[in-house]
Design a protein around this motif. Structure first.
Motif, PDB file in Angstrom:
ATOM      1  N   ARG A 199       0.943  -1.106  -0.125  1.00  0.00           N
ATOM      2  CA  ARG A 199       0.028   0.123  -0.161  1.00  0.00           C
ATOM      3  C   ARG A 199       0.873   1.258  -0.001  1.00  0.00           C
ATOM      4  N   ASP A 200       2.114   1.180   0.367  1.00  0.00           N
ATOM      5  CA  ASP A 200       3.076   2.274   0.417  1.00  0.00           C
ATOM      6  C   ASP A 200       3.753   2.530  -0.711  1.00  0.00           C
ATOM      7  N   THR A 201       3.947   1.624  -1.558  1.00  0.00           N
ATOM      8  CA  THR A 201       4.769   1.793  -2.755  1.00  0.00           C
ATOM      9  C   THR A 201       4.117   1.505  -3.813  1.00  0.00           C
ATOM     10  N   ASP A 202       4.696   1.904  -5.127  1.00  0.00           N
ATOM     11  CA  ASP A 202       3.926   1.653  -6.307  1.00  0.00           C
ATOM     12  C   ASP A 202       3.651   0.207  -6.746  1.00  0.00           C
ATOM     13  N   PRO A 203       2.489   0.227  -7.322  1.00  0.00           N
ATOM     14  CA  PRO A 203       1.938  -1.204  -7.705  1.00  0.00           C
ATOM     15  C   PRO A 203       3.091  -2.261  -8.209  1.00  0.00           C
ATOM     16  N   ALA A 204       3.667  -1.734  -9.157  1.00  0.00           N
ATOM     17  CA  ALA A 204       4.561  -2.503 -10.019  1.00  0.00           C
ATOM     18  C   ALA A 204       5.718  -2.841  -9.337  1.00  0.00           C
ATOM     19  N   MET A 205       6.473  -1.808  -8.328  1.00  0.00           N
ATOM     20  CA  MET A 205       7.313  -1.973  -7.667  1.00  0.00           C
ATOM     21  C   MET A 205       7.030  -3.079  -6.376  1.00  0.00           C
ATOM     22  N   ALA A 206       5.848  -3.105  -5.902  1.00  0.00           N
ATOM     23  CA  ALA A 206       5.465  -3.992  -4.993  1.00  0.00           C
ATOM     24  C   ALA A 206       5.492  -5.378  -5.371  1.00  0.00           C
ATOM     25  N   LYS A 207       4.848  -5.595  -6.788  1.00  0.00           N
ATOM     26  CA  LYS A 207       4.976  -6.882  -7.075  1.00  0.00           C
ATOM     27  C   LYS A 207       6.026  -7.581  -7.284  1.00  0.00           C
ATOM     28  N   TYR A 250      -1.366 -10.685 -18.330  1.00  0.00           N
ATOM     29  CA  TYR A 250      -2.569 -10.315 -17.125  1.00  0.00           C
ATOM     30  C   TYR A 250      -1.796  -9.567 -16.004  1.00  0.00           C
ATOM     31  N   GLU A 251      -0.635 -10.022 -15.557  1.00  0.00           N
ATOM     32  CA  GLU A 251       0.008  -9.755 -14.416  1.00  0.00           C
ATOM     33  C   GLU A 251       0.430  -7.871 -14.534  1.00  0.00           C
ATOM     34  N   GLU A 252       1.058  -7.916 -15.737  1.00  0.00           N
ATOM     35  CA  GLU A 252       1.562  -6.606 -15.811  1.00  0.00           C
ATOM     36  C   GLU A 252       0.553  -5.609 -16.064  1.00  0.00           C
ATOM     37  N   ALA A 253      -0.756  -5.776 -16.847  1.00  0.00           N
ATOM     38  CA  ALA A 253      -1.782  -5.138 -17.230  1.00  0.00           C
ATOM     39  C   ALA A 253      -2.726  -4.913 -16.096  1.00  0.00           C
ATOM     40  N   ILE A 254      -3.211  -6.067 -15.247  1.00  0.00           N
ATOM     41  CA  ILE A 254      -4.191  -5.635 -14.278  1.00  0.00           C
ATOM     42  C   ILE A 254      -3.562  -5.324 -12.864  1.00  0.00           C
ATOM     43  N   PHE A 255      -2.279  -6.012 -12.576  1.00  0.00           N
ATOM     44  CA  PHE A 255      -2.014  -5.795 -11.084  1.00  0.00           C
ATOM     45  C   PHE A 255      -1.066  -4.631 -11.220  1.00  0.00           C
TER      46      PHE A 255
END
Lengths: 408, 305
Positions: free
Chosen positions: A368-376, B266-271
């Motif tokens: 919740r604190d960092t950017d979603p792409a970074m978090a993943k 899917y992962e790149e686009a949605i998440f």
């Protein structure tokens, strides 16, 4: 592909639903679809309608994952009047794009700077408030008191005590720490706490905002502490196979002794363990660093394109009231952000309230604190580290690459 | 529609209206229209839109920024992409086991014994249930704690292995789960094929003393070639669009080692909110599929000539 098509349908459907609403109708979209929160909100909305006979509430429920993806669609097209969402970077993403309404006026009218003093920083961007928090909960170590007593272990308060406790449990063939990292975020809980305890909140937030490279020595120090748990095998074996729920039975049947998780685990404790489950604050690592905590907060917002903002404000003011905060959190078994509202009388909540009350500062949570792409990508790295700690260099370099791309 | 249909195929259509209103000209298009509209809206348009989108940096919300080929540059420079790509190849290769296995089971089931229908139904069963259920069943089967597979391994004196948490084994584990319904699908294709065998040819072969393998190889299999063709096409497509099983069994994990292109997209686009990058993955997947589709179309056209 099928899934995406389905999401599209949901989005279309929800757009249709929200456009049908007329004045006097308040449309609320929410992801509180678990049984207890669902019932709690049904009750609170009935109360709201009773107090405001001129307003009819239309309450749309979504499951968590679908909600996270569809909210973006209707925020830009035809949004409802109130949405459930999360504080931190998740909120900032929509505020930055002008999709959430500034509700500073509501805060001023209702004296919320005072009554929501602890939550205010999490809701403030550019000196303005963008929503109303209705609940939060603590993170910490839930453990088996009976196992600790049996092996003569006390509640660890320092890192050395914690390591000693793990060693004793391991000698007695008990997995010291249960965890299921299949869906990644549980590993982020460990990263958050280790980094907060090693480097403090300010550094942690700089890292979350992409201002510090992942290859920084201070990040390495965090991972070095983590390695002290990973290398001796203190985490549950095969944790990458389990979800957080699937890792619980190990704790309940005594094969594991501790679990770092949020307070939402407590309703799942089996009855026969009544009184045998305990809670302690994540131990101190660096005495020079304050005791910072993860306390994720759930919030309500008004989309800037909402049609019925007037009634939406009334609803937010209603939800910010002490009695309603008490009521909703009593049902959720979580902590009300309002300072005068009462958390339910519950062993774990009491501990949580006391701990967060004396905390030196709070973070929301890694994803919740960092950017979603970074978090993943970050969480994938944490999971890999928890199985192959020797790959630390490759992992950090990969994360650094992602950071540079994400925060350019 | 009802009025026009009786006129179809009338032998003496008047030449004067031939060009304009003859229902036999319009009717087929009317009947095709719904399918064509749907096909255009849901297939053709998204394909071109995806290609267009793959040249942008877009989070699905804000403004799109034209970045040319940057998404592709990043893609070919990313370990995740090559991991997904090589996993896709592994899927393709191992999925090719489905047609021969399906044929073997079909040959076995193609006999007149009491109760064979029930047995056939059992073999066909995995194809009927949802992929998500297949994924769930197999993740329980592989579970290191209570899974049947590990019970068996321990029973024979081995050490339990967590297949879905092992970066080297995980893709094989998922492919095995995927083969289960895929074999059933191929089996059904071959069973129908076997029903249509030319009895005369077989009798003739029997008179010439053909038996066993020779009979199978020279007489039966050539007659099954239409079924084989379809079986291979659906298997290739099935392997390339593998998504459901990856999503339900591992979500691409551990640390992305079981991801495939469809899941990565899917992962790149949605998440990760990276629509442009996700679209670039989709375009690459589309191009790979095109190779096969083009090859099979070419073969089909050739055989029809």
């Amino acid at each position: 592909m099928k899934k995406i098509a389905k999401l599209g349908q949901i989005a279309l459907l929800s757009t249709a639903m929200s456009t049908m609403a007329t004045a006097g109708t308040l449309v609320i979209n929410s992801d509180t679809s678990d049984p207890a929160p669902k019932a709690a909100f049904a009750e609170i909305i009935a109360q709201f309608e009773k107090e405001n006979p001129d307003i009819t509430v239309k309450y749309n429920l979504y499951d968590h994952e679908a909600y996270k993806t569809t909210i973006r669609n209707w925020l830009v097209t035809s949004p409802p009047d109130v949405v459930h969402w999360y504080a931190g970077n998740r909120m900032k993403a929509f505020v930055d794009r002008g999709l959430f309404e500034d509700v500073s006026d509501l805060w001023a009218e209702n004296n919320m700077q005072d009554t929501f003093a602890t939550a205010a920083p999490a809701m403030t961007i550019d000196g303005k408030q963008w929503g109303v928090p209705f609940t939060y909960y603590q993170w910490g170590v839930y453990y088996r008191k009976d196992l600790f007593e049996k092996h003569g272990i006390g509640e660890p308060t320092t890192w050395d005590e914690f390591l000693a406790a793990c060693a004793t449990l391991k000698e007695n063939s008990i997995a010291p720490v249960s965890i299921g990292t299949k869906y990644l975020w549980t590993a982020a809980g460990w990263f958050d706490y280790l980094n907060l305890r090693t480097n403090g909140l300010e550094f942690h937030m700089d890292l979350m905002d992409g201002k510090v490279p992942y290859t920084d020595d201070r990040v390495r120090a965090t991972f070095a502490n983590w390695a002290e748990l990973v290398e001796p095998g203190y985490f549950l074996e095969n944790h990458a196979s389990y979800s957080w729920q699937e890792a619980q039975p190990f704790l309940y049947n005594g094969e594991a002794a501790m679990y770092l998780i949020g307070n939402f685990i407590t309703p799942n404790f089996p009855e026969e363990l009544e009184g045998k489950m305990g809670f302690f604050q994540f131990p101190q690592i660096n005495p020079e660093v304050g005791m910072f905590e993860d306390a994720p907060m759930d919030t309500l917002h008004i989309p800037s394109k909402a049609k019925n903002k007037e009634d939406a404000r009334r609803y937010l003011a209603f939800m910010a009231r002490e009695d309603n905060q008490t009521k909703i959190n009593g049902a959720l078994l979580q902590i009300p952000p309002h300072k005068d509202a009462q958390a339910a009388d519950n062993y774990f909540l009491d501990k949580g309230v006391a701990m967060l009350g004396s905390a030196d500062g709070t973070a929301q949570f890694y994803d919740r604190d960092t950017d979603p792409a970074m978090a993943k990508e970050g969480m994938k790295g944490f999971q890999e580290f928890m199985v192959y700690p020797d790959r630390i260099d490759a992992i950090l370099e990969r994360l650094e690459k992602v950071r540079q791309r994400t925060f350019k | 529609m009802a009025q026009s249909s009786p006129q179809i195929g009338l032998p003496d259509s008047r030449p004067s209206t031939r060009r304009k209103w003859r229902p036999t000209v319009i009717a087929p298009w009317l009947f095709l229209a719904p399918a064509m509209i749907v096909f255009f809206v849901y297939v053709i348009y998204p394909v071109f839109d995806s290609i267009w989108l793959s040249f942008f940096d877009w989070d699905g919300l804000g403004d799109k920024t034209w970045i040319g080929l940057d998404n592709y540059r990043e893609l070919f420079d990313s370990d995740t992409f090559w991991k997904a790509f090589s996993n896709n190849l592994l899927w393709l290769v191992l999925f090719m086991l489905a047609p021969p296995c399906g044929l073997a089971i079909a040959l076995f089931l193609n006999q007149q014994v009491a109760g064979i229908r029930a047995v056939k139904a059992l073999f066909f069963f995995p194809f009927v249930i949802s992929q998500v259920v297949v994924g769930l069943v197999f993740s329980w089967f592989y579970d290191p704690n209570f899974g049947l597979l590990n019970e068996a391994i321990v029973f024979f004196g081995g050490d339990p292995i967590a297949i879905l948490a092992d970066e080297k084994l995980v893709t094989y584990g998922i492919i095995a789960a995927g083969l289960w319904p895929q074999i059933a699908y191929c089996m059904i294709l071959y069973l129908t094929g076997l029903n249509n065998l030319n009895g005369e040819q077989i009798e003739a072969a029997q008179l010439d003393n053909a038996k066993g393998w020779k009979m199978l190889w020279y007489i039966v299999i050539p007659q099954l070639s239409p079924a084989t063709f379809i079986a291979i096409v659906v298997t290739v497509i099935g392997a390339l669009r593998s998504f459901d099983l990856v999503a339900t069994m591992t979500a691409g994990g551990p640390w992305g080692s079981s991801t495939v292109l469809a899941y990565m997209m899917y992962e790149e686009a949605i998440f990760n909110y990276r629509m442009g990058y996700g679209a670039a993955v989709a375009v690459v997947l589309f191009l790979i599929m095109d190779i096969y589709i083009a090859y099979f179309l070419w073969r089909m056209v050739k055989s029809e000539k």
